[in-house]
Design an enzyme around this catalytic site. Structure first.
Site, PDB file in Angstrom:
ATOM      1  N   HIS A  15       6.499 -14.598   8.535  1.00 50.94           N
ATOM      2  CA  HIS A  15       6.983 -14.203   7.163  1.00 50.94           C
ATOM      3  C   HIS A  15       8.487 -13.062   7.993  1.00 50.94           C
ATOM      4  O   HIS A  15       9.326 -13.254   6.955  1.00 50.94           O
ATOM      5  CB  HIS A  15       5.875 -13.709   6.470  1.00 50.94           C
ATOM      6  CG  HIS A  15       6.842 -12.847   5.069  1.00 50.94           C
ATOM      7  ND1 HIS A  15       6.549 -13.915   3.751  1.00 50.94           N
ATOM      8  CD2 HIS A  15       7.490 -12.284   4.985  1.00 50.94           C
ATOM      9  CE1 HIS A  15       7.223 -12.621   3.173  1.00 50.94           C
ATOM     10  NE2 HIS A  15       7.833 -11.915   3.319  1.00 50.94           N
ATOM     11  N   GLU A  16       8.278 -12.043   8.614  1.00 58.06           N
ATOM     12  CA  GLU A  16       9.030 -11.278   8.673  1.00 58.06           C
ATOM     13  C   GLU A  16      10.665 -11.636   9.816  1.00 58.06           C
ATOM     14  O   GLU A  16      11.256 -11.322   9.776  1.00 58.06           O
ATOM     15  CB  GLU A  16       7.972  -9.579   9.749  1.00 58.06           C
ATOM     16  CG  GLU A  16       7.028  -9.741   8.804  1.00 58.06           C
ATOM     17  CD  GLU A  16       7.664  -8.697   7.852  1.00 58.06           C
ATOM     18  OE1 GLU A  16       8.782  -8.226   7.547  1.00 58.06           O
ATOM     19  OE2 GLU A  16       7.322  -8.598   6.851  1.00 58.06           O
ATOM     20  N   GLY A  29       4.224  -5.565   6.567  1.00 53.29           N
ATOM     21  CA  GLY A  29       4.820  -6.130   7.476  1.00 53.29           C
ATOM     22  C   GLY A  29       6.385  -5.785   6.907  1.00 53.29           C
ATOM     23  O   GLY A  29       6.541  -5.595   5.625  1.00 53.29           O
ATOM     24  N   GLN A  72      15.070  -5.579   5.131  1.00 53.74           N
ATOM     25  CA  GLN A  72      14.731  -4.944   3.716  1.00 53.74           C
ATOM     26  C   GLN A  72      15.238  -3.622   4.155  1.00 53.74           C
ATOM     27  O   GLN A  72      14.973  -3.119   2.470  1.00 53.74           O
ATOM     28  CB  GLN A  72      12.985  -5.040   4.035  1.00 53.74           C
ATOM     29  CG  GLN A  72      12.671  -6.435   4.408  1.00 53.74           C
ATOM     30  CD  GLN A  72      11.373  -6.442   4.331  1.00 53.74           C
ATOM     31  OE1 GLN A  72      10.750  -6.958   5.190  1.00 53.74           O
ATOM     32  NE2 GLN A  72      10.796  -7.307   2.516  1.00 53.74           N
ATOM     33  N   HIS A 109      12.650 -13.028   8.055  1.00 54.13           N
ATOM     34  CA  HIS A 109      13.129 -12.195   7.582  1.00 54.13           C
ATOM     35  C   HIS A 109      14.929 -12.061   8.211  1.00 54.13           C
ATOM     36  O   HIS A 109      16.198 -11.765   7.600  1.00 54.13           O
ATOM     37  CB  HIS A 109      13.484 -11.023   7.307  1.00 54.13           C
ATOM     38  CG  HIS A 109      12.838 -10.663   5.646  1.00 54.13           C
ATOM     39  ND1 HIS A 109      13.117 -10.560   4.633  1.00 54.13           N
ATOM     40  CD2 HIS A 109      11.136 -10.414   5.110  1.00 54.13           C
ATOM     41  CE1 HIS A 109      12.124 -10.834   3.600  1.00 54.13           C
ATOM     42  NE2 HIS A 109      11.180 -10.488   3.899  1.00 54.13           N
ATOM     43  N   CYS A 153       6.246 -10.255  -1.479  1.00 53.82           N
ATOM     44  CA  CYS A 153       7.334 -10.278  -0.901  1.00 53.82           C
ATOM     45  C   CYS A 153       7.727  -8.510  -1.165  1.00 53.82           C
ATOM     46  O   CYS A 153       8.463  -8.630  -2.305  1.00 53.82           O
ATOM     47  CB  CYS A 153       8.646 -10.879  -0.236  1.00 53.82           C
ATOM     48  SG  CYS A 153       9.826 -10.184   0.494  1.00 53.82           S
ATOM     49  N   LEU A 154       8.099  -7.469  -0.176  1.00 50.95           N
ATOM     50  CA  LEU A 154       8.698  -5.757  -0.622  1.00 50.95           C
ATOM     51  C   LEU A 154       9.323  -5.923  -1.273  1.00 50.95           C
ATOM     52  O   LEU A 154      10.016  -5.722  -2.566  1.00 50.95           O
ATOM     53  CB  LEU A 154       8.293  -5.077   0.161  1.00 50.95           C
ATOM     54  CG  LEU A 154       6.585  -5.079   0.954  1.00 50.95           C
ATOM     55  CD1 LEU A 154       6.645  -3.724   2.029  1.00 50.95           C
ATOM     56  CD2 LEU A 154       5.979  -4.045   0.153  1.00 50.95           C
TER      57      LEU A 154
END
Length: 196
Positions: A147-148, A45, A50, A151, A105-106
């Site tokens: 999760h996304e 995702g 991000q 953000h 997480c990225l």
């Protein structure tokens, strides 16, 4: 085009993102670049904050989870075929007893923690043609979407762990924002001037 992923500590990751409409400039190429960026970083995702944009846009492709042998054949099938763009998403409801799962997480590389989330959610969103949808998701799919979604609400998964764990991670998180970490994808660190 692969975009740099914004690292922990950048203010954009804490912004409540704004809705967009079909006139948003070069939206198709932005989405294509986000897919390319996410795949290059081996993510499932990616949300617009991000990559430095405070807009309500995220995308999800859960096919990597389909290789998990602990899942039922139905779950594997569902996860392997799920690839979607969410525009102006809103979680309308969350239900069921929260369950714990190890998340990463990225934007926060090399940190993984168990996070409790509801197993079922109902979401309204627009697709890339700006057609409205209301859908219910459960299990791992619901978790990735939550999760996304966090953000675009300015929330990170580290906000959902205990204050003790956050204190223990403080040094690691500070190093991430300074770029003192080895990653194999392009990142932009708030304490540095350029992406690497």
């Amino acid at each position: 085009m692969i975009l740099p992923i914004v690292a922990y500590g950048d203010p954009v990751l804490r912004k409540m993102c704004t809705d967009i409409d079909s006139d948003y400039p070069e939206l198709d190429s932005l989405i294509a670049n986000m897919w390319e960026t996410m795949y290059k970083a081996n993510g499932v995702g990616l949300a617009a904050p991000q990559i430095g944009k405070a807009i309500r846009l995220f995308l999800v492709d859960t096919s990597p989870f389909a290789e998990d042998e602990d899942l039922s054949p139905e779950e594997r099938h569902l996860l392997s075929g799920f690839k979607r763009v969410f525009i102006n998403a809103k979680i309308e409801s969350e239900s069921g007893s929260k369950w714990s799962f190890n998340e990463g997480c990225l934007s926060i590389p090399d940190i993984r923690e168990d996070v409790n989330r509801h197993p079922e959610i109902q979401v309204t969103y627009l697709d890339t043609d700006f057609k409205p949808h209301t859908e219910t998701f459960d299990g791992l799919l619901a978790r990735v979407i939550q999760h996304e979604y966090d953000h675009i609400e300015g929330v990170l998964f580290t906000d959902k762990i205990s204050s003790l764990k956050r204190r223990l991670l403080k040094g690691k998180l500070a190093n991430i924002s300074r770029g003192k970490i080895a990653v194999d994808y392009k990142m932009r660190f708030p304490a540095q001037k350029k992406a690497r």
